[in-house]
Scaffold this active site. Structure first.
Site, PDB file in Angstrom:
ATOM      1  N   GLY A 144      65.416 111.248  36.442  1.00  0.00           N
ATOM      2  CA  GLY A 144      66.469 112.237  36.233  1.00  0.00           C
ATOM      3  C   GLY A 144      67.448 112.324  37.384  1.00  0.00           C
ATOM      4  O   GLY A 144      67.511 111.419  38.219  1.00  0.00           O
ATOM      5  N   HIS A 179      72.869 109.417  37.643  1.00  0.00           N
ATOM      6  CA  HIS A 179      74.174 109.012  38.173  1.00  0.00           C
ATOM      7  C   HIS A 179      74.621 107.773  37.402  1.00  0.00           C
ATOM      8  O   HIS A 179      73.923 107.319  36.469  1.00  0.00           O
ATOM      9  CB  HIS A 179      74.083 108.760  39.686  1.00  0.00           C
ATOM     10  CG  HIS A 179      72.950 107.856  40.080  1.00  0.00           C
ATOM     11  ND1 HIS A 179      72.893 106.526  39.718  1.00  0.00           N
ATOM     12  CD2 HIS A 179      71.808 108.102  40.768  1.00  0.00           C
ATOM     13  CE1 HIS A 179      71.792 105.983  40.194  1.00  0.00           C
ATOM     14  NE2 HIS A 179      71.105 106.923  40.822  1.00  0.00           N
ATOM     15  N   ASP A 180      75.747 107.207  37.820  1.00  0.00           N
ATOM     16  CA  ASP A 180      76.301 106.081  37.057  1.00  0.00           C
ATOM     17  C   ASP A 180      75.401 104.836  37.070  1.00  0.00           C
ATOM     18  O   ASP A 180      75.524 103.978  36.200  1.00  0.00           O
ATOM     19  CB  ASP A 180      77.691 105.704  37.584  1.00  0.00           C
ATOM     20  CG  ASP A 180      78.739 106.722  37.139  1.00  0.00           C
ATOM     21  OD1 ASP A 180      78.392 107.610  36.334  1.00  0.00           O
ATOM     22  OD2 ASP A 180      79.893 106.633  37.598  1.00  0.00           O
ATOM     23  N   HIS A 238      72.073 104.935  36.688  1.00  0.00           N
ATOM     24  CA  HIS A 238      71.206 105.155  35.526  1.00  0.00           C
ATOM     25  C   HIS A 238      71.979 104.905  34.228  1.00  0.00           C
ATOM     26  O   HIS A 238      71.461 104.302  33.279  1.00  0.00           O
ATOM     27  CB  HIS A 238      70.696 106.599  35.497  1.00  0.00           C
ATOM     28  CG  HIS A 238      69.841 107.004  36.657  1.00  0.00           C
ATOM     29  ND1 HIS A 238      70.235 107.921  37.588  1.00  0.00           N
ATOM     30  CD2 HIS A 238      68.581 106.635  37.002  1.00  0.00           C
ATOM     31  CE1 HIS A 238      69.263 108.123  38.471  1.00  0.00           C
ATOM     32  NE2 HIS A 238      68.248 107.341  38.142  1.00  0.00           N
ATOM     33  N   GLN A 296      53.658 109.146  42.506  1.00  0.00           N
ATOM     34  CA  GLN A 296      54.283 108.099  43.317  1.00  0.00           C
ATOM     35  C   GLN A 296      54.893 108.646  44.609  1.00  0.00           C
ATOM     36  O   GLN A 296      55.504 107.901  45.374  1.00  0.00           O
ATOM     37  CB  GLN A 296      55.322 107.322  42.509  1.00  0.00           C
ATOM     38  CG  GLN A 296      56.573 108.082  42.157  1.00  0.00           C
ATOM     39  CD  GLN A 296      57.443 107.311  41.179  1.00  0.00           C
ATOM     40  OE1 GLN A 296      57.081 107.069  40.034  1.00  0.00           O
ATOM     41  NE2 GLN A 296      58.600 106.871  41.643  1.00  0.00           N
ATOM     42  N   GLY A 313      66.496  99.011  37.319  1.00  0.00           N
ATOM     43  CA  GLY A 313      67.541  98.611  38.258  1.00  0.00           C
ATOM     44  C   GLY A 313      67.011  97.688  39.343  1.00  0.00           C
ATOM     45  O   GLY A 313      65.877  97.850  39.803  1.00  0.00           O
ATOM     46  N   ASP A 333      65.865  99.083  43.027  1.00  0.00           N
ATOM     47  CA  ASP A 333      64.455  99.184  43.429  1.00  0.00           C
ATOM     48  C   ASP A 333      63.827  97.814  43.199  1.00  0.00           C
ATOM     49  O   ASP A 333      63.067  97.615  42.252  1.00  0.00           O
ATOM     50  CB  ASP A 333      63.761 100.267  42.602  1.00  0.00           C
ATOM     51  CG  ASP A 333      64.393 101.626  42.837  1.00  0.00           C
ATOM     52  OD1 ASP A 333      64.004 102.301  43.796  1.00  0.00           O
ATOM     53  OD2 ASP A 333      65.309 101.998  42.073  1.00  0.00           O
ATOM     54  N   MET A 374      74.279 103.655  44.588  1.00  0.00           N
ATOM     55  CA  MET A 374      74.055 104.972  44.003  1.00  0.00           C
ATOM     56  C   MET A 374      72.566 105.295  43.997  1.00  0.00           C
ATOM     57  O   MET A 374      71.736 104.421  43.733  1.00  0.00           O
ATOM     58  CB  MET A 374      74.598 105.021  42.585  1.00  0.00           C
ATOM     59  CG  MET A 374      76.096 105.015  42.581  1.00  0.00           C
ATOM     60  SD  MET A 374      76.720 105.307  40.946  1.00  0.00           S
ATOM     61  CE  MET A 374      78.464 105.091  41.272  1.00  0.00           C
TER      62      MET A 374
HETATM   63  P1  AMP Z   1      64.949 106.630  39.495  1.00  0.00           P
HETATM   64  O1  AMP Z   1      65.426 107.762  38.652  1.00  0.00           O
HETATM   65  O2  AMP Z   1      65.484 106.643  40.884  1.00  0.00           O
HETATM   66  O3  AMP Z   1      63.462 106.431  39.404  1.00  0.00           O
HETATM   67  O4  AMP Z   1      65.578 105.333  38.845  1.00  0.00           O
HETATM   68  C1  AMP Z   1      65.416 105.038  37.474  1.00  0.00           C
HETATM   69  C2  AMP Z   1      65.917 103.647  37.235  1.00  0.00           C
HETATM   70  O5  AMP Z   1      67.298 103.566  37.600  1.00  0.00           O
HETATM   71  C3  AMP Z   1      65.178 102.590  38.061  1.00  0.00           C
HETATM   72  O6  AMP Z   1      64.982 101.432  37.267  1.00  0.00           O
HETATM   73  C4  AMP Z   1      66.141 102.328  39.189  1.00  0.00           C
HETATM   74  O7  AMP Z   1      66.013 101.042  39.757  1.00  0.00           O
HETATM   75  C5  AMP Z   1      67.469 102.468  38.470  1.00  0.00           C
HETATM   76  N1  AMP Z   1      68.557 102.736  39.419  1.00  0.00           N
HETATM   77  C6  AMP Z   1      68.590 103.698  40.370  1.00  0.00           C
HETATM   78  N2  AMP Z   1      69.730 103.601  41.087  1.00  0.00           N
HETATM   79  C7  AMP Z   1      70.418 102.546  40.593  1.00  0.00           C
HETATM   80  C8  AMP Z   1      71.656 101.921  40.920  1.00  0.00           C
HETATM   81  N3  AMP Z   1      72.430 102.366  41.915  1.00  0.00           N
HETATM   82  N4  AMP Z   1      72.047 100.851  40.195  1.00  0.00           N
HETATM   83  C9  AMP Z   1      71.259 100.376  39.181  1.00  0.00           C
HETATM   84  N5  AMP Z   1      70.081 100.914  38.830  1.00  0.00           N
HETATM   85  C10 AMP Z   1      69.665 101.992  39.519  1.00  0.00           C
END
Ligand code: AMP
Length: 294
Positions: free
Chosen positions: A31, A34-35, A37, A61, A147, A150, A184
């Site tokens: 959650g 941002h762009d 996601h 985690q 993404g 990570d 982001m």
């Molecule tokens: P998170 O909410 O941070 O667990 O991220 C959810 C998914 O979004 C994961 O697969 C991340 O790798 C991906 N993600 C987070 N930030 C970015 C970004 N700047 N560009 C592309 N994917 C992203």
């Protein structure tokens, strides 16, 4: 757009979608969208008929001294963004539903979890691979979009799916950046203006490595030092700057062949905020936009 809170309900919905001859694509998130996601959602829409986004800040985690409690949460904002994109289903379970009393089973991916973030965040990847396994078991066969921001997580999930014969197609999406190069991240919201300025050193360092690589440099130490020299003066602490094989994550030492692709991954603390970034030399484009000539 449907909001589903219980695993059993989502499983039934997903089964009936597939029975109806349609495909599912799935974007797991924590959650505070941002762009970056939203780009995963765009890709998901090209890969499946029905798009599911999960929003779950997964407690297992986070380490005991990490930011689980203060991690940004914005369910109303997230919902509006996903509705605007035409997402079909949000899966937003409670922690007590995902981890009912008495749950004692975890999933551990060895080897590629020992370095990088795994070395600095004990149990982090155990939490990630356990929750992702649970989510995949709930959603069932699908395309799942992650993404490259990570990077180690993406490799861990690819390994997990392969090793456990899961009927899931994993798709990696390039990192989405702000115009000035900052990757982001939901955690960018923690940064003051001064810290955000210093955070730009990550993309600047990666950019410097691209410049050297494009000029023919293949000595892993030289490339790593170029990143360190840029990042070190700006960070409050450096967890790691590593240069590795993009798939095995084995550290690279010495001069590599001209055709070698090389992963550079960074983790630092700026103020109290832990930031990560990476690039694959020889594969990704440089994180900073090229200056306009003249
Ligand atoms: P998170 O909410 O941070 O667990 O991220 C959810 C998914 O979004 C994961 O697969 C991340 O790798 C991906 N993600 C987070 N930030 C970015 C970004 N700047 N560009 C592309 N994917 C992203």
């Amino acid at each position: 757009m449907q909001i589903v809170k219980h695993p059993k309900e989502l499983r039934e919905i997903c089964d009936s979608i597939r029975l109806g001859g349609k495909t599912v694509s799935f974007v797991p998130t924590m959650g505070a969208l941002h762009d970056g996601h939203l780009q995963l959602v765009h890709i998901a829409q090209t890969l499946g008929d029905v798009v599911i986004v999960s929003i779950f800040v997964n407690p297992t985690q986070f380490g005991p001294n990490e930011d689980f409690e203060k991690y940004p949460r914005d369910m109303d904002g997230d919902r509006a963004k996903l509705e605007g994109l035409g997402v079909d289903i949000i899966f937003a379970p409670k922690a007590s539903v995902m981890y009912p009393k008495g749950a004692v089973t975890s999933v551990i991916v060895d080897d590629i979890t020992s370095g990088f973030c795994g070395a600095h965040r004990p149990n982090h990847f155990k939490g990630v691979s356990t929750v992702v396994t649970k989510l995949f078991n709930i959603v069932g066969p699908c395309a799942a979009i992650f993404g490259k921001k990570d990077y180690q997580q993406l490799q861990v999930i690819k390994r997990l799916v392969n090793d456990l014969n899961m009927p899931i197609k994993i798709v990696g999406v390039p990192t989405v950046r702000e115009r000035d190069g900052l990757a982001m991240s939901s955690r960018n919201a923690y940064l003051s203006d001064e810290e955000r300025n210093r955070a730009l050193s990550l993309s600047k360092g990666l950019n410097e490595a691209h410049r050297l690589y494009n000029d023919g440099e293949r000595d892993a130490q030289v490339l790593k030092n170029a990143v360190l020299d840029t990042v070190f003066p700006c960070a409050d602490s450096v967890d790691y700057v590593e240069i590795s094989h993009p798939h095995t994550l084995q550290h690279l030492i010495g001069v590599q062949p001209t055709s070698a692709t090389m992963l550079i991954a960074i983790a630092v603390k700026i103020g109290n905020t832990r930031l990560i970034d990476n690039t694959v030399l020889g594969e990704d484009s440089s994180p900073l936009p090229k200056p306009i000539p003249g």
